[in-house]
Scaffold this active site. Structure first.
Site, short mmCIF file in Angstrom:
data_model
loop_
_atom_site.label_atom_id
_atom_site.label_comp_id
_atom_site.label_asym_id
_atom_site.label_seq_id
_atom_site.Cartn_x
_atom_site.Cartn_y
_atom_site.Cartn_z
N GLU A 74 -8.80 -5.37 -4.41
CA GLU A 74 -10.00 -4.53 -4.37
C GLU A 74 -10.22 -3.80 -5.69
OE1 GLU A 74 -7.55 -4.76 -2.24
OE2 GLU A 74 -8.11 -4.21 -0.19
N CYS A 112 -5.78 -0.71 1.26
CA CYS A 112 -4.73 0.32 1.22
C CYS A 112 -5.34 1.67 0.85
CB CYS A 112 -3.63 -0.08 0.23
SG CYS A 112 -4.07 0.22 -1.50
N1 THU Z 1 -2.71 -5.76 -1.48
C1 THU Z 1 -4.03 -5.86 -1.87
O1 THU Z 1 -4.38 -6.62 -2.80
N2 THU Z 1 -4.94 -5.12 -1.21
C2 THU Z 1 -4.64 -4.25 -0.21
O2 THU Z 1 -5.50 -3.48 0.21
C3 THU Z 1 -3.32 -4.27 0.39
C4 THU Z 1 -2.25 -4.89 -0.43
C5 THU Z 1 -1.72 -6.54 -2.23
C6 THU Z 1 -0.82 -5.72 -3.09
C7 THU Z 1 0.38 -6.62 -3.20
O3 THU Z 1 0.16 -7.54 -4.26
C8 THU Z 1 0.40 -7.38 -1.89
O4 THU Z 1 -0.90 -7.25 -1.34
C9 THU Z 1 1.42 -6.89 -0.87
O5 THU Z 1 1.30 -5.53 -0.67
#
Ligand code: THU
Length: 160
Positions: A74, A112
Site C-alpha cells: 500500500e 496494516c
Molecule cells: N504487507 C503488506 O504489503 N501490506 C499489509 O498491509 C500487510 C503486510 C506485507 C509486509 C511484508 O512484506 C509481508 O506482507 C508480511 O507481513
C-alpha cells in the site's frame, strides 16, 4: 459513560459484483501481487490505486534482508502516486494479498496500521474520502468507503 463506534462495510462474494472500473482495479492489484518481492515472508501483496483522472497505478510489498527496511504494498503504491501526481486525488485503493501458495481459507487481508495511517494522510490532504477494498484470490472482497472506518480515533494534521 460507555460509547460505541459502529463501522460500515460492504462484503462481496465475487468480483462479478464489482463495477467494471473496480474489476479493472482488482485485476491490476492481482498483477502487482504476482510481482511482489517477498522472499522472506512469502506473503505476496498487491495494491492498485485509481486516481480522479481515471489512471491506475500499482505497487507491491518490497522486502529487505534488514527486515524493517522493507515496505508494504500500500505504501509502495501511494507514495509513488504522491511523488508523481501530487495534485491528483486518489479515488480508490484495492488491496489483494495472501501467502504465495494461496488457499481458499486465506481471508482478505486488511491494511496494516502503518498503511492505514499513511492512507489517512492522503485523505486529509485531498479532503476527499478514499474508497478502500481488500480481497483474497478467492474473490472474497470487503469495502469501506473511507480509511476512517478502519482507523477510529485517527490522528491527522488537523490536530497539529
Ligand atoms: N504487507 C503488506 O504489503 N501490506 C499489509 O498491509 C500487510 C503486510 C506485507 C509486509 C511484508 O512484506 C509481508 O506482507 C508480511 O507481513
Amino acid at each position: 459513560m460507555k460509547k460505541n463506534i459502529a463501522i460500515k462495510y460492504e462484503q462481496y462474494k465475487s468480483g462479478i459484483e464489482l463495477t467494471e472500473t473496480e474489476q479493472k482495479l482488482f485485476e491490476r492489484a492481482k498483477i502487482a501481487r504476482k510481482n511482489a518481492y517477498a522472499p522472506y515472508s512469502d506473503f505476496f501483496v498487491g495494491c492498485a490505486v485509481l486516481l480522479d483522472n481515471g489512471e491506475i497505478f500499482s505497487g507491491n510489498n518490497q522486502e529487505n534482508a534488514a527486515f524493517p527496511s522493507g515496505l508494504c504494498a500500500e505504501r509502495t503504491a501511494i507514495f509513488w502516486v504522491g511523488a508523481n501526481f501530487p495534485d491528483q486525488k486518489i479515488k480508490k485503493i484495492f488491496i489483494v494479498g495472501g501467502p504465495k501458495e494461496f488457499s481458499k481459507k486465506n481471508p482478505p487481508i486488511p491494511p496494516c496500521g502503518a498503511c492505514r495511517q499513511s492512507i489517512m494522510e492522503y485523505e486529509t490532504k485531498q479532503n476527499q474520502n478514499i474508497e478502500l477494498y481488500f480481497a483474497n484470490l478467492n474473490e472474497d472482497i470487503i469495502k469501506v468507503s473511507s480509511i476512517k472506518d478502519l482507523l477510529p480515533f485517527y490522528f491527522d494534521s488537523t490536530f497539529l
